[in-house]
Design an enzyme around this catalytic site. Structure first.
Site, PDB file in Angstrom:
ATOM      1  CB  ALA A  19      -6.664   4.094 -10.885  1.00 33.83           C
ATOM      2  CD  GLN A  49      -6.556  -1.795  -5.624  1.00 35.18           C
ATOM      3  OE1 GLN A  49      -6.398  -1.165  -4.875  1.00 35.18           O
ATOM      4  NE2 GLN A  49      -5.611  -2.251  -6.299  1.00 35.18           N
ATOM      5  CB  CYS A 167      -9.546   4.131   0.470  1.00 36.56           C
ATOM      6  SG  CYS A 167     -10.915   4.706   0.630  1.00 36.56           S
ATOM      7  CG  ASP A 301      -2.608   4.515  -4.249  1.00 37.04           C
ATOM      8  OD1 ASP A 301      -3.239   5.534  -4.149  1.00 37.04           O
ATOM      9  OD2 ASP A 301      -3.182   3.176  -4.029  1.00 37.04           O
ATOM     10  CB  ALA A 311     -10.216   5.886  -7.481  1.00 32.02           C
ATOM     11  CB  CYS A 344     -12.969   9.433   1.904  1.00 34.25           C
ATOM     12  SG  CYS A 344     -12.496   7.760   2.660  1.00 34.25           S
TER      13      CYS A 344
END
Length: 411
Positions: A19, A49, A167, A301, A311, A344
């Protein structure tokens, strides 16, 4: 080792075609079409993802989350289909698995993180069978849905390892969706659902915890804090948890086990001069430039920053990195600043999402004018319809997708 050939020299080299990497490359080429840019990425498939939670819940197919990597590499960007194995930041070079040495003027490190499946004894041998599954694996996300829809009562275990992980809300999203499915099927009352987390808080931003705790209580989920999964016996259907901070363990039987593996920076980053003490990429939290090497930047990440690994964070980091890389190449002041934004969308039921948005320090920063602690149909449509399109058609094509967020002072 031979010196790099002219073909192995680029103005900007990006390690990682996920990403962050694709978005940064696309934005660089939009702003400066003649810039020589290379992406180092071994994978031929690119995954959205965030969609894997929905795959595991039967809402989306795995195929809908995948695209060919080659079709996403921006025009006139060189794709080096190889793996980075080491960095020589003093020489401005990256060495690849093939032995090829690539030279850069500026380096952007964004290879994501690695999933340490083998840190849990017995897990690799049983993952994808015996009712053991994970939405964090492309190979088993669809198996999660098989496990959920075929479970008719019994014991379902869900786990969350120590932070940081990508995440951080994903481990609990599938707990709620599975419970909601069983509720609708009429089997939740005879299904014991356990959620074991290695930490001591349900979510890292306290503002959203009461709302999420209400979901835990509504479904009758047993929440176990400070429990870390260390062993799985698929044949016996037993999971062993260590009580964090002690030598004590507890063994639980299961009919279904959804595992989130421990996670860390990729090994080649950990052992490099670019890593901090924890193995993550050591960048300034605001500028995203390396704290020691002025020609190195990072995103996604792999960063050792305290933001959520999502993301949405990569989307906000990309224009900061692009601004500062171009300024650095030009010898101008680097004005790009990242505020730690992450989002989130917590799927608390089919059709309902608690949309958590926050900055560094857990400052709540909503983008929409409603109480985002309340489960919302609107946020579900964002999660399932808008965000995937935004990702494929906007972000990866280099559009600076600005979603204005504002710090909530009273949070």
């Amino acid at each position: 080792m031979a010196d790099p050939t002219p073909q192995d020299r680029f103005s900007v080299v990006i390690v990682g075609g996920g990403a962050a990497g694709i978005t940064i490359a696309a934005q660089l080429k939009r702003q400066r079409p003649n810039l020589s840019v290379a992406i180092i990425e071994p994978s031929t498939t690119h995954a959205y993802q965030p969609g894997w939670t929905l795959v595991g819940a039967g809402v989306m197919t795995l195929a809908e989350t995948l695209r060919q990597e080659g079709g996403l590499i921006p025009k006139d960007v060189t794709w080096l289909r190889d793996s980075a194995v080491s960095f020589e930041p003093d020489a401005n070079t990256v060495t690849l698995a093939s032995g090829r040495v690539v030279e850069y003027r500026r380096l952007v490190v964004c290879p994501g993180l690695q999933l340490d499946w083998d840190k849990i004894e017995g897990l690799p041998e049983t993952l994808g069978r015996n009712g053991v599954t994970s939405n964090y694996s492309r190979e088993t996300a669809a198996y999660t849905w098989e496990c959920i829809r075929h479970l008719d009562g019994g014991k379902a275990l869900f786990t969350q390892p120590p932070m940081p992980i990508k995440c951080a809300g994903a481990p609990q999203k599938i707990v709620y969706l599975a419970s909601d499915h069983w509720r609708k099927e009429g089997s939740l009352h005879r299904t014991e659902v356990d959620f074991s987390i290695a930490g001591d808080a349900l979510f890292g931003v306290s503002y959203f915890v009461p709302s999420l705790q209400r979901q835990i209580d509504f479904y009758g989920i047993n929440l176990h804090k400070k429990e870390n999964l260390i062993k799985v016996d698929g044949e016996k259907r037993e999971a062993t948890f260590q009580i964090v901070g002690t030598d004590e363990t507890v063994v639980r039987k299961f009919d279904m086990l959804h595992v989130v593996p421990p996670q860390s920076a990729p090994d080649f980053v950990k052992k490099s001069p670019l890593a901090n003490a924890g193995g993550w990429l050591d960048v300034d939290p605001s500028s995203l430039r390396h704290v020691k090497y002025d020609t190195v930047f990072g995103a996604g990440d792999v960063l050792g920053t305290s933001n959520a690994k999502t993301a949405a964070a990569a989307r906000e980091q990309a224009p900061v990195v692009v601004t500062n890389v171009l300024a650095s190449l030009d010898g101008r002041p680097q004005t790009g600043a990242y505020d730690g934004y992450g989002a989130c969308p917590l799927t608390v039921a089919y059709g309902k999402v608690v949309l958590a948005e926050f900055l560094y320090g857990g400052k709540v920063a909503p983008s929409f004018p409603y109480d985002q602690r309340k489960p919302s149909r609107f946020a579900w449509l964002l999660k399932t319809e808008v965000f995937p399109r935004l990702y494929w058609q906007g972000m990866l094509k280099g559009h600076d997708v600005k979603v204005k967020h504002k710090v909530k002072e009273s949070a």
